[in-house]
Design a protein around this motif. Structure first.
Motif, PDB file in Angstrom:
ATOM      1  N   MET A  66       0.925  -1.228  -0.055  1.00  0.00           N
ATOM      2  CA  MET A  66      -0.082   0.030   0.040  1.00  0.00           C
ATOM      3  C   MET A  66       0.683   1.220  -0.138  1.00  0.00           C
ATOM      4  SD  MET A  66      -3.297  -0.766  -0.147  1.00  0.00           S
ATOM      5  CE  MET A  66      -3.945   0.789   0.776  1.00  0.00           C
ATOM      6  N   VAL A  71      -5.725   6.422   2.877  1.00  0.00           N
ATOM      7  CA  VAL A  71      -7.104   5.832   3.225  1.00  0.00           C
ATOM      8  C   VAL A  71      -7.784   6.508   4.181  1.00  0.00           C
ATOM      9  CG1 VAL A  71      -5.891   3.439   2.584  1.00  0.00           C
ATOM     10  CG2 VAL A  71      -5.609   4.469   4.848  1.00  0.00           C
ATOM     11  N   PHE A 104      -1.400   5.249   3.977  1.00  0.00           N
ATOM     12  CA  PHE A 104      -1.574   3.829   4.713  1.00  0.00           C
ATOM     13  C   PHE A 104      -0.243   3.398   5.845  1.00  0.00           C
ATOM     14  CE2 PHE A 104      -1.056  -0.744   5.038  1.00  0.00           C
ATOM     15  CZ  PHE A 104      -2.161  -1.086   5.435  1.00  0.00           C
ATOM     16  N   TYR A 139      -8.844  -0.155  -1.286  1.00  0.00           N
ATOM     17  CA  TYR A 139      -7.685  -1.015  -0.928  1.00  0.00           C
ATOM     18  C   TYR A 139      -7.530  -2.039  -2.264  1.00  0.00           C
ATOM     19  CZ  TYR A 139      -7.824   0.198   3.985  1.00  0.00           C
ATOM     20  OH  TYR A 139      -7.787   1.332   5.120  1.00  0.00           O
TER      21      TYR A 139
END
Length: 334
Positions: A66, A71, A104, A139
Motif C-alpha cells: 500500500m 486511506v 496507509f 484497497y
C-alpha cells in the motif's frame, strides 16, 4: 402482552441450541442455504488458511504493497466508533467517529504502536472500517489476496457480494451491539475477533431507544475530539443493553437472552446471518494489529422473515408508549 413476548423468546430457545455450530469444512451451496433458511450462524475453522491474505498479510507486506496510498481512517477517543456516548448532562447520543485521510503506512505504524497502550489517556484510537466495499476500491491493491467471492454463498444466494470490506485496527476498538441487513461471511486474517451474538428474536431484550445523532470532531483550541450533535438529523434506533453488562439498562425481557460467544482466529470463517445482533471486540496478534475481511450479501426481504421481525419490533415499541397508569386515562383526559 409481556407473557406472549416472553413465550416467543422461550420457545425459540427450546427449539434452537444456544451454540454456534462448528463445521469441519465449508458447506455446499445447498448446505449453506439450509443455514440461511434457519437463520443460524456457523464457523469453519481454518477455512481460509490457503488464502494469500492469511499467508502473506503481515505488517511488512501491507506497508510495501500500500505504501503511502491515502486511506480513510476513523478516529475516536476510546475505540467507540458508532456507539452510545453519555454527554456531560447525563443524556445519551449515538456518535459516529471523526473521519480523516492518512497515508496507509503511517496509519499502520500508529495502529501497531498503539496496540499496547490500551487504557492510556491521550492516544486516540484509529480504525479502518469504511464498510463501503473498500477492498474493491480504496484497497484495490490488496484485493488479489482474497477470493473475488465466496462460491457457496454466491451459488446459494444467486448473486455476488454487495460489498467486500477490509477491517484493520488495534485491540482498543469495540463495535457496540447492532445488526445488519446482510448475510455476512466474515474471515479473520490477523489477530482475533471476539463476537457476542443474539438472534433477531431477542430484539425485546436489547432496550432499543431513539437517540440524537452526533459525530466526534476536533476541538478548535485543543485538538481533542469532542461530540458535536447534529440538530437536523433524525433520531436513530440504538441498542442500549450490553450483553457484557447484563444487569444494566435492562428491559423486562433482557434476562431471557442467551448470548452466543465465538472467537475467530487467523484463517477462521464465520457466517453471521442477517439481522443477528452482534458486539465485536478484538485482540492483536504477533504483528501488533487486527485485520479481517467480510463479504456482505443482500438479505432476501421477501417471505415472512423481515415482516415478522418488524412486527415483533413494532409490538415491543408500542408497549413502551403505553401510559404507566392507564386506569387514570378516560376519554383522552387525565
Amino acid at each position: 402482552m409481556e407473557d406472549s413476548i416472553a413465550n416467543l423468546i422461550d420457545t425459540y430457545h427450546e427449539l434452537n441450541a444456544a451454540v454456534v455450530e462448528e463445521l469441519d469444512e465449508e458447506p455446499s451451496p445447498l448446505g449453506f442455504m439450509r443455514y440461511v433458511a434457519r437463520n443460524q450462524p456457523f464457523v469453519v475453522r481454518r477455512a481460509a488458511k490457503h488464502w494469500t491474505a492469511v499467508r502473506k498479510w503481515n505488517a511488512d507486506y501491507l506497508s510495501r504493497t500500500m505504501e503511502d496510498e491515502a486511506v480513510k481512517v476513523v478516529v475516536t477517543p476510546r475505540g467507540n466508533a458508532d456507539a452510545v456516548v453519555e454527554q456531560g448532562d447525563g443524556s445519551q447520543a449515538f456518535v459516529e467517529p471523526h473521519e480523516t485521510f492518512e497515508p496507509f503506512k503511517r496509519f499502520l505504524e500508529d495502529v501497531r504502536s498503539s496496540s499496547q497502550m490500551f487504557g492510556k489517556a491521550g492516544s486516540n484510537v484509529k480504525y479502518a472500517q469504511t464498510q463501503n466495499d473498500n477492498l474493491r476500491n480504496e484497497y484495490e491493491t490488496l484485493y488479489a489476496g482474497v477470493p473475488k467471492d465466496i462460491p457457496f454463498a454466491r451459488i446459494a444466494l444467486g448473486a455476488g457480494a454487495d460489498a467486500i470490506n477490509l477491517w484493520l485496527g488495534d485491540d482498543r476498538s469495540v463495535t457496540s451491539l447492532h445488526k445488519d441487513n446482510y448475510e455476512n461471511i466474515y474471515v479473520q486474517i490477523r489477530g482475533q475477533k471476539h463476537f457476542v451474538l443474539l438472534p433477531p428474536v431477542e430484539m425485546p431484550c436489547i432496550n432499543e431507544q431513539l437517540l440524537p445523532k452526533g459525530r466526534y470532531v476536533p476541538c478548535e483550541t485543543t485538538g481533542d475530539l469532542e461530540v458535536q450533535l447534529d440538530d437536523e438529523a433524525e433520531p436513530v434506533p440504538v441498542a442500549l443493553w450490553d450483553p457484557d453488562m447484563p444487569d444494566k439498562l435492562t428491559t423486562p425481557y433482557s434476562y431471557l437472552a442467551k448470548p452466543l460467544r465465538v472467537t475467530l482466529r487467523e484463517g477462521d470463517m464465520l457466517y453471521l446471518p442477517s439481522l443477528w445482533y452482534h458486539k465485536v471486540s478484538q485482540s492483536v496478534g504477533d504483528e501488533g494489529f487486527v485485520c479481517a475481511v467480510n463479504y456482505w450479501y443482500d438479505m432476501d426481504f421477501s417471505g415472512h422473515f423481515w415482516a415478522s421481525n418488524n412486527f415483533v419490533r413494532d409490538v415491543v415499541n408500542s408497549e413502551k408508549m403505553k401510559p404507566a397508569y392507564p386506569e387514570l386515562e378516560t376519554d383522552g383526559q387525565t
